[in-house]
Design an enzyme around this catalytic site. Structure first.
Site, PDB file in Angstrom:
ATOM      1  CG  HIS A  87       9.241 -28.873   1.459  1.00 48.17           C
ATOM      2  ND1 HIS A  87       9.988 -29.972   1.075  1.00 48.17           N
ATOM      3  CD2 HIS A  87       9.822 -28.394   2.591  1.00 48.17           C
ATOM      4  CE1 HIS A  87      10.967 -30.158   1.963  1.00 48.17           C
ATOM      5  NE2 HIS A  87      10.884 -29.215   2.877  1.00 48.17           N
ATOM      6  CD  GLU A 119      -3.240  -0.550   2.105  1.00 44.69           C
ATOM      7  OE1 GLU A 119      -3.033   0.275   3.002  1.00 44.69           O
ATOM      8  OE2 GLU A 119      -4.280  -1.220   2.034  1.00 44.69           O
ATOM      9  CE  LYS A 127     -11.104   1.610   3.482  1.00 42.80           C
ATOM     10  NZ  LYS A 127     -10.665   2.320   4.668  1.00 42.80           N
TER      11      LYS A 127
HETATM   12  O1  PA5 Z   1      -3.374   1.278   5.749  1.00 47.29           O
HETATM   13  C1  PA5 Z   1      -4.516   1.713   5.572  1.00 47.29           C
HETATM   14  O2  PA5 Z   1      -4.778   2.911   5.691  1.00 47.29           O
HETATM   15  C2  PA5 Z   1      -5.668   0.768   5.277  1.00 47.29           C
HETATM   16  O3  PA5 Z   1      -5.261  -0.509   5.031  1.00 47.29           O
HETATM   17  C3  PA5 Z   1      -6.638   0.778   6.439  1.00 47.29           C
HETATM   18  O4  PA5 Z   1      -5.976   0.366   7.601  1.00 47.29           O
HETATM   19  C4  PA5 Z   1      -7.836  -0.137   6.194  1.00 47.29           C
HETATM   20  O5  PA5 Z   1      -8.450   0.170   4.973  1.00 47.29           O
HETATM   21  C5  PA5 Z   1      -8.852  -0.002   7.311  1.00 47.29           C
HETATM   22  O6  PA5 Z   1      -9.230   1.334   7.470  1.00 47.29           O
HETATM   23  P1  PA5 Z   1      -9.918   1.868   8.767  1.00 47.29           P
HETATM   24  O7  PA5 Z   1      -8.985   1.737   9.909  1.00 47.29           O
HETATM   25  O8  PA5 Z   1     -10.241   3.290   8.474  1.00 47.29           O
HETATM   26  O9  PA5 Z   1     -11.153   1.038   8.972  1.00 47.29           O
END
Ligand code: PA5
Length: 465
Positions: free
Chosen positions: A320, A291, A434
């Site tokens: 393996h 990310e 989202k």
């Molecule tokens: O790293 C990030 O920002 C995302 O992976 C969020 O952690 C994930 O989408 C969950 O979001 P939230 O904590 O707002 O529910």
């Protein structure tokens, strides 16, 4: 101070040859890029979305509060369930697996705290399975969502609070702790309305960098993990990475190696711990790396489509299944091994087959020796095949060394993002999905997105078999 160690011999041309390896000269030629990335991170530490750099030194009061809350939960509740996803789940899972008994939930009650579950999916079977094994009346639910808007977590919130209200009536709020942004989102509003105990995720800390704030600290403390030591480990790594010279700053060196590897077409980063306790560190790392670095445009608005695809692997298990590909497939990977010098348990393989020399050679050796020898052998095989690999050694899997390790990867990610000239702290690709989910449910305010979805090319039967 004892510390984790970073061995990158097997990334260099001394070991891999000029075509696949990175030479000392190449590293030197790029020292300025490393220095620039270091300066960028130093200047921005604590600012914008880099609030995570302050967490090890700014949370004394919060830590005390967490410890008090955790002690009360350990005394009064039989289970602790995290409702969260992505950055709000992967850290708690990784730290739980790393520092608790590998069959923690099956231990007798006097040898553990509350049973621990992290629900990071909305599979109905999984929700029903959880409800089959817990009693909501004696379970503390920690709802973790920074945005307070994530569909998965808020669905779980609705299900659980409905059940709690039915079981406990007006008292239901005492079984919920909200961990969220202090100002924004629905969860903070609900927390205030319902009177939930609340912990805050600093606005300047993104999900995947949030393990060291209450997102990770509360679950860890409930499990009996020494969170002060975890944060001490973070401070250790901060002390170890104050230089802008990649030759002495291990996370900076590590980032530079990955940056140069990407330029050589090594677009896959395999994370391969050789310890079951570290299995989910690989999952946590995968989110952090993917990310943060997978981005379409750079800071100058140029389309770059960069990023290295992270892959999780476990030694020796995946020797393996995957190592054949790593050894003989495309030259497109960097494999990072995590080795443990001293395991918490030991088991010596008994004597017993003197007439079978092909098996008997194992007898009398500890399983840890077998595991570590297999890692050394895999490193050797990869290096012989000129496949880039490096090893991070943990003296032991303790809260302190784990703090060092987590922070090593966070810094490496930030440095690498700076080298790539991209914003490592946003996630427009995740947000897009989202928003599309909201539109599919006709959520108000997402009409335009809905129209966009509807105008997308409709699927034909032609390509469905
Ligand atoms: O790293 C990030 O920002 C995302 O992976 C969020 O952690 C994930 O989408 C969950 O979001 P939230 O904590 O707002 O529910």
């Amino acid at each position: 101070m004892q510390k984790i160690r970073f061995d990158y011999n097997n990334m260099t041309s001394d070991y891999l040859g000029d075509e696949q390896g990175i030479s000392v000269k190449e590293l030197e030629n790029n020292a300025a890029i490393a220095k620039k990335a270091f300066d960028f991170c130093k200047e921005n530490a604590g600012k914008g979305m880099m609030g995570w750099t302050e967490l090890a030194t700014s949370q004394d009061e919060i830590v005390e509060d967490i410890l008090t809350t955790a002690a009360s939960i350990r005394k009064n509740y039989k289970a602790f369930v995290v409702l969260g996803i992505g950055g709000s789940a992967l850290g708690p899972i990784a730290v739980f697996q790393a520092l608790c008994h590998l069959h923690y939930n099956e231990l007798p009650e006097n040898k553990r705290g509350p049973k621990f579950y992290v629900e990071d999916n909305v599979d109905p079977e999984r929700m029903c399975a959880l409800l089959d094994v817990i009693d909501v009346k004696t379970t503390m639910f920690n709802v973790i969502t920074k945005s307070g808007a994530t569909s998965e977590t808020m669905s779980q919130y609705l299900i659980i609070t409905d059940l709690l209200k039915k079981a406990l009536g007006d008292d239901f709020a005492k079984n919920v702790i909200a961990t969220t942004d202090a100002q924004k989102g629905n969860l903070i509003k609900l927390a205030k309305k319902e009177g939930f105990k609340t912990y805050y995720i600093p606005a300047s800390v993104g999900g995947r960098f949030s393990e060291l704030c209450p997102v990770g600290l509360l679950p860890a403390a409930v499990l009996g993990i020494d969170i002060k030591e975890l944060l001490q480990g973070v401070r250790d790594m901060q002390e170890l990475s104050t230089s802008d010279d990649y030759k002495v700053n291990a996370p900076l060196c590590s980032a530079l190696l990955q940056y140069l590897s990407m330029q050589k077409g090594k677009n896959i980063s395999v994370m391969m711990p050789y310890a079951d306790s570290l299995k989910y560190i690989a999952d946590w790392y995968c989110q952090l790396w993917a990310e943060s670095l997978g981005k379409a445009v750079d800071f100058d608005g140029k389309v770059v489509n960069v990023g290295q695809t992270p892959v999780k692997s476990l030694g020796v298990t995946d020797q393996h299944s995957q190592v054949q590909l790593y050894t003989e497939g495309p030259f497109d990977k960097v494999v990072t091994f995590i080795a443990v010098d001293k395991f918490r348990s030991s088991y010596v393989i008994p004597q017993g087959l003197p007439d079978f020399p092909d098996v008997n050679f194992l007898c009398g050796n500890d399983l840890a020796t077998l595991l570590n020898n297999e890692r050394v052998a895999t490193e050797y095989a990869l290096t012989k095949a000129k496949r880039a690999n490096r090893t991070i050694y943990m003296p032991e899997v303790t809260p302190r060394y784990l703090g060092q390790l987590l922070y090593f990867f966070m810094l490496e990610t930030a440095y690498c993002g700076a080298m790539l000239n991209i914003d490592a702290f946003n996630q427009p690709g995740v947000e897009e999905g989202k928003k599309a989910t909201f539109a599919l449910f006709d959520r108000k305010g997402f009409e335009e997105k809905k129209a966009e979805l509807q105008s997308a090319k409709q699927k034909t039967d032609k390509f469905i078999i």
